[in-house]
Scaffold this active site. Structure first.
Site, mmCIF file in Angstrom:
data_model
loop_
_atom_site.group_PDB
_atom_site.id
_atom_site.type_symbol
_atom_site.label_atom_id
_atom_site.label_comp_id
_atom_site.label_asym_id
_atom_site.label_seq_id
_atom_site.Cartn_x
_atom_site.Cartn_y
_atom_site.Cartn_z
ATOM 1 N N LEU A 65 1.218 -1.229 0.199
ATOM 2 C CA LEU A 65 -0.206 0.056 0.242
ATOM 3 C C LEU A 65 1.053 1.522 0.129
ATOM 4 O O LEU A 65 1.925 1.373 -0.196
ATOM 5 C CB LEU A 65 -1.114 0.061 1.018
ATOM 6 C CG LEU A 65 -2.494 -0.955 1.097
ATOM 7 C CD1 LEU A 65 -2.452 -1.211 2.732
ATOM 8 C CD2 LEU A 65 -2.976 -1.039 0.518
ATOM 9 N N PRO A 66 -0.095 2.494 -0.482
ATOM 10 C CA PRO A 66 1.013 3.898 -0.341
ATOM 11 C C PRO A 66 1.808 4.180 0.679
ATOM 12 O O PRO A 66 3.215 4.017 1.259
ATOM 13 C CB PRO A 66 0.080 5.003 -0.614
ATOM 14 C CG PRO A 66 -1.283 4.191 -0.994
ATOM 15 C CD PRO A 66 -1.349 2.731 -0.378
ATOM 16 N N LYS A 171 14.391 1.142 6.429
ATOM 17 C CA LYS A 171 13.878 1.486 5.129
ATOM 18 C C LYS A 171 13.404 2.971 5.061
ATOM 19 O O LYS A 171 14.099 3.561 3.991
ATOM 20 C CB LYS A 171 11.968 0.633 4.890
ATOM 21 C CG LYS A 171 11.829 1.015 3.998
ATOM 22 C CD LYS A 171 12.302 0.641 2.559
ATOM 23 C CE LYS A 171 11.749 1.175 1.919
ATOM 24 N NZ LYS A 171 12.547 0.901 0.176
ATOM 25 N N LYS A 246 6.749 11.015 1.660
ATOM 26 C CA LYS A 246 7.045 10.893 2.831
ATOM 27 C C LYS A 246 8.029 9.650 3.233
ATOM 28 O O LYS A 246 7.665 9.640 4.451
ATOM 29 C CB LYS A 246 5.281 8.896 2.286
ATOM 30 C CG LYS A 246 5.398 8.342 3.254
ATOM 31 C CD LYS A 246 4.925 6.960 2.815
ATOM 32 C CE LYS A 246 5.336 6.362 1.786
ATOM 33 N NZ LYS A 246 5.824 4.656 1.305
HETATM 34 P P1 NAD Z 1 1.545 2.983 -5.706
HETATM 35 O O1 NAD Z 1 1.243 4.048 -5.373
HETATM 36 O O2 NAD Z 1 1.566 2.561 -7.582
HETATM 37 O O3 NAD Z 1 0.797 1.052 -5.541
HETATM 38 C C1 NAD Z 1 0.088 1.344 -4.434
HETATM 39 C C2 NAD Z 1 -1.576 0.901 -4.640
HETATM 40 O O4 NAD Z 1 -2.493 0.664 -3.475
HETATM 41 C C3 NAD Z 1 -2.651 1.283 -5.860
HETATM 42 O O5 NAD Z 1 -3.197 0.333 -6.318
HETATM 43 C C4 NAD Z 1 -3.660 1.898 -5.086
HETATM 44 O O6 NAD Z 1 -4.756 1.583 -5.328
HETATM 45 C C5 NAD Z 1 -3.971 0.692 -4.160
HETATM 46 N N1 NAD Z 1 -4.336 1.695 -2.911
HETATM 47 C C6 NAD Z 1 -3.854 2.449 -1.825
HETATM 48 N N2 NAD Z 1 -4.886 2.056 -0.861
HETATM 49 C C7 NAD Z 1 -5.993 1.130 -0.862
HETATM 50 C C8 NAD Z 1 -6.316 0.494 -0.105
HETATM 51 N N3 NAD Z 1 -6.700 0.938 1.324
HETATM 52 N N4 NAD Z 1 -6.642 -0.827 0.038
HETATM 53 C C9 NAD Z 1 -6.646 -1.394 -1.373
HETATM 54 N N5 NAD Z 1 -5.263 -0.853 -2.318
HETATM 55 C C10 NAD Z 1 -5.153 0.206 -2.099
HETATM 56 O O7 NAD Z 1 2.581 2.938 -5.251
HETATM 57 P P2 NAD Z 1 3.700 1.710 -5.474
HETATM 58 O O8 NAD Z 1 5.288 2.180 -5.547
HETATM 59 O O9 NAD Z 1 3.579 0.120 -5.993
HETATM 60 O O10 NAD Z 1 4.130 1.500 -3.981
HETATM 61 C C11 NAD Z 1 4.158 0.772 -2.715
HETATM 62 C C12 NAD Z 1 4.638 1.238 -1.670
HETATM 63 O O11 NAD Z 1 5.995 0.588 -1.577
HETATM 64 C C13 NAD Z 1 4.908 1.987 -0.922
HETATM 65 O O12 NAD Z 1 4.671 2.150 0.336
HETATM 66 C C14 NAD Z 1 6.322 2.499 -1.607
HETATM 67 O O13 NAD Z 1 6.507 3.574 -0.925
HETATM 68 C C15 NAD Z 1 7.157 1.105 -1.369
HETATM 69 N N6 NAD Z 1 8.005 1.238 -2.508
HETATM 70 C C16 NAD Z 1 7.668 1.340 -4.025
HETATM 71 C C17 NAD Z 1 9.304 1.309 -4.100
HETATM 72 C C18 NAD Z 1 8.917 2.329 -6.355
HETATM 73 O O14 NAD Z 1 10.443 1.682 -6.598
HETATM 74 N N7 NAD Z 1 7.909 2.251 -6.576
HETATM 75 C C19 NAD Z 1 10.385 1.006 -4.258
HETATM 76 C C20 NAD Z 1 10.033 0.130 -2.983
HETATM 77 C C21 NAD Z 1 8.798 0.170 -2.175
#
Ligand code: NAD
Length: 295
Positions: A65-66, A171, A246
């Protein structure tokens, strides 16, 4: 056999869920954005129509999740999932969540005999696609050992750190370094350019010099040099600027809580705040170069 509910199918969650499906796990998917179910149709994957369906028939839950707020609301908010999760299930949060939400969720689940692991990941979208993520885990060691087989489908460097929340602490520290590093990469490439240096040659030199870094070699903010760079794709994320904002906020809150002045982390937060306030939140974090070009 483990039945996994995978929640959050964004840039990271989607390829991670597919990696579990490829390893023949029975995966039920859920996201508030139902458009994200489309790629799973051909794989014949069961998708939860609504939030209430989650919890039934699953004994492993993985969230991507975000942020920690989304995790907290999902589990402990109104009509939270905690009521529907069966005893002895394992709940693995792979999102980058704040420490406070992590501890609240972990403690509430523990009271119900549900084991919680904070297991944030590093390695970006390419790491998620190739199952080469580094996974840093906090929580009960025996729950970790039991979950290792599943985590190995997602990453290749999986480390148990210690108590609940320790994965998220590591992290946040990692991402503070990443944010600072990205700004450094941007500034050095802008400076070299001002002096008329060929940036392809500059990259080639830096990649084998003391300045080499993951941010530069995977997410170079300059177009046409590194294949995986969002700069080649108008800075479509990847890793959205709002997410590093964040993470930098989390690391500053952590710094305050232990009275440590992390000056460069603070500066990186200021710059990303400025960038995101200009409606750039949804661009990749490497797009910070756009404001660094300006005076
Ligand atoms: P993203 O915004 O692409 O995906 C998050 C997903 O969660 C979205 O599809 C959204 O619709 C869904 N969502 C939000 N609230 C929800 C809920 N209540 N129930 C169900 N689904 C819900 O983000 P991301 O890039 O995939 O990152 C996800 C997590 O991983 C974040 O915490 C981010 O900081 C971490 N992260 C990201 C990366 C990267 O390179 N993108 C790398 C490492 C860690």
């Amino acid at each position: 056999m483990n039945n996994i509910s995978f929640i959050g199918l964004g840039n990271m969650g989607m390829p991670m869920a597919f990696n579990l499906i490829r390893k023949n796990y029975h995966v039920k998917i859920y996201d508030i954005n139902k458009n994200l179910y489309k790629p799973f149709k051909s794989a014949n994957v069961q998708a939860a129509k609504n939030f209430d369906e989650l919890g039934k028939n699953s004994n492993v839950f993985i969230t991507m999740l975000p942020d920690g707020k989304a995790l907290y609301n999902l589990v402990l908010g109104k009509n939270g999932m905690i009521r529907r999760i069966k005893e002895n299930s394992v709940f693995i949060d792979c999102s980058s969540s704040d420490y406070e939400s992590t501890i609240k969720v972990s403690q509430a689940l523990k009271k119900k005999n549900i084991r919680f692991l904070d297991a944030p990941v590093s390695g970006g979208v390419s790491g998620a696609k190739n199952a080469t993520l580094t996974i840093m885990v906090g929580g009960n060691k025996s729950a970790f050992n039991k979950s290792k087989k599943i985590l190995k489908c997602l990453g290749n460097n999986i480390i148990h750190i210690g108590n609940s929340g320790s994965g998220q602490i590591v992290k946040a520290c990692n991402n503070m370094m990443l944010g600072i590093n990205m700004i450094g990469v941007c500034e050095a490439f802008l400076l070299a350019k001002k002096f008329g240096i060929d940036l392809k040659k500059f990259y080639k030199i830096c990649a084998t010099s003391t300045s080499a870094s993951w941010a530069m070699q995977n997410h170079l903010p300059i177009q046409g040099i590194v294949k995986s760079s969002a700069a080649n794709n108008k800075f479509k994320p990847g890793y959205a600027a709002k997410l590093i904002l964040k993470d930098l906020k989390i690391s500053q809150e952590m710094s305050k809580s232990v009275k440590l002045n992390t000056r460069m982390g603070k500066k990186a937060l200021e710059l990303y705040k400025k960038f995101c306030s200009q409606d750039q939140n949804n661009l990749d974090y490497a797009a910070i170069i756009k404001i660094l070009i300006k005076k």
